[in-house]
Enzyme design. Structure first.
Site, PDB file in Angstrom:
ATOM      1  N   SER A   1       0.798  -1.224   0.000  1.00  0.00           N
ATOM      2  CA  SER A   1       0.000   0.000   0.000  1.00  0.00           C
ATOM      3  C   SER A   1       0.830   1.273   0.000  1.00  0.00           C
ATOM      4  CB  SER A   1      -0.943   0.013   1.213  1.00  0.00           C
ATOM      5  OG  SER A   1      -0.214   0.004   2.424  1.00  0.00           O
TER       6      SER A   1
ATOM      7  N   TYR B   1      14.204  -5.808  15.006  1.00  0.00           N
ATOM      8  CA  TYR B   1      14.070  -5.580  13.567  1.00  0.00           C
ATOM      9  C   TYR B   1      15.226  -6.226  12.814  1.00  0.00           C
ATOM     10  CZ  TYR B   1      13.517  -2.987   9.164  1.00  0.00           C
ATOM     11  OH  TYR B   1      13.359  -2.640   7.843  1.00  0.00           O
TER      12      TYR B   1
ATOM     13  N   ALA C   1      17.127  -8.724  13.799  1.00  0.00           N
ATOM     14  CA  ALA C   1      17.017 -10.181  13.883  1.00  0.00           C
ATOM     15  C   ALA C   1      15.994 -10.707  12.888  1.00  0.00           C
ATOM     16  CB  ALA C   1      16.634 -10.592  15.304  1.00  0.00           C
TER      17      ALA C   1
END
Length: 271
Positions: free
Chosen positions: A37, A178, A180
């Site tokens: 989106s 984030y 990982a």
């Protein structure tokens, strides 16, 4: 004055892509782009549509933004539809993909782009922040890949493109979860590439660097200035620069490319 330039419009994305690729390159193909989106996902969806693919634009909650992506694809002569489901929810995802496969005859291209970034210093990180990153960024990619793979195996052809990040390559302060989750995509990519190679399904990862998106702009000019100093090309990237590579990986031109991690980052992580 902002150091973060505006990203080019969807119409400009299509124009750039068609200068590089034939508009019928992906004709007859059906693509699913999760998180399509806005930002990088929107540019990839528009680029695939501009090259002839029929694009399913997945979104989690912002229906209006997803419809804007659909309108942008249709505005350049492509075909698209927006479909809502939570990629981290196995039942929702499986049901949605089964319904779409019945209508379109299966997917040829999957772009696992949906992602979140719930950041905090490691010592202060809450379980729910860790889980939010892993569930969407890594588990969501696993769930979507599993859902489309059987159809690709029956066709004996398919392209799975995982969108990771340079943070998954180098880590970052305050982004342990984030990092990982995005690093996990690299291992998932290599394992799937090995398992599916005999069925002519290629699986690759793109690691975007710092790209001009709403998420990047939210970091503020001071941080962006510091980031730009770390980039040899001395600028942020544009989503269309990720989309160009995604089109290549989605096309027959990449049929002998699998299990690879490709950074598009202006040289930031070169070794």
């Amino acid at each position: 004055m902002s150091t973060t330039p505006d990203a080019i419009s969807p119409q400009q994305v299509a124009e750039h892509i068609r200068k590089t690729y034939n508009p019928s390159l992906l004709a007859g193909k059906v693509a699913l782009v999760t998180g399509g989106s806005r930002g990088i996902g929107r540019s990839i969806a528009v680029a695939l549509g501009a090259c002839g693919a029929r694009v399913i634009v997945n979104y989690a909650g912002n229906a209006a933004a997803a419809q804007e992506t659909v309108a942008a694809i249709e505005g350049v002569g492509g075909q698209a539809r927006a479909v809502q489901f939570d990629v981290s929810n196995s039942t929702q995802t499986s049901d949605a993909i089964k319904t779409l496969e019945k209508e379109f005859g299966g997917f040829d291209i999957l772009v696992n782009n949906a992602g979140v970034s719930k950041d905090n210093l490691f010592i202060k990180m809450k379980d729910e922040e860790w889980d939010a990153n892993l569930n969407t960024n890594l588990k969501g990619s696993f769930i979507c890949s599993r859902a489309v793979t059987m159809g690709m195996m029956r066709k004996r052809a398919g392209k799975i493109i995982n969108i990771s990040s340079v943070i998954g390559l180098m880590g970052n302060v305050g982004q342990a979860a984030y990092a990982a989750s995005k690093a996990g995509l690299l291992g998932l990519t290599k394992s799937l590439a090995r398992e599916l190679a005999s069925r002519n399904i290629q699986v690759n990862t793109i690691c975007p660097g710092y790209i001009t998106t709403d998420m990047t702009s939210a970091h503020g000019d001071k941080l962006i200035e510091n980031v730009i100093r770390q980039i040899p090309m001395e600028r942020l990237g544009d989503p269309v620069e990720i989309a160009r590579l995604a089109v290549f990986l989605a096309s027959d031109a990449s049929n002998y490319v699998t299990g690879q991690t490709i950074a598009v980052d202006g040289g930031m992580t070169m070794m």
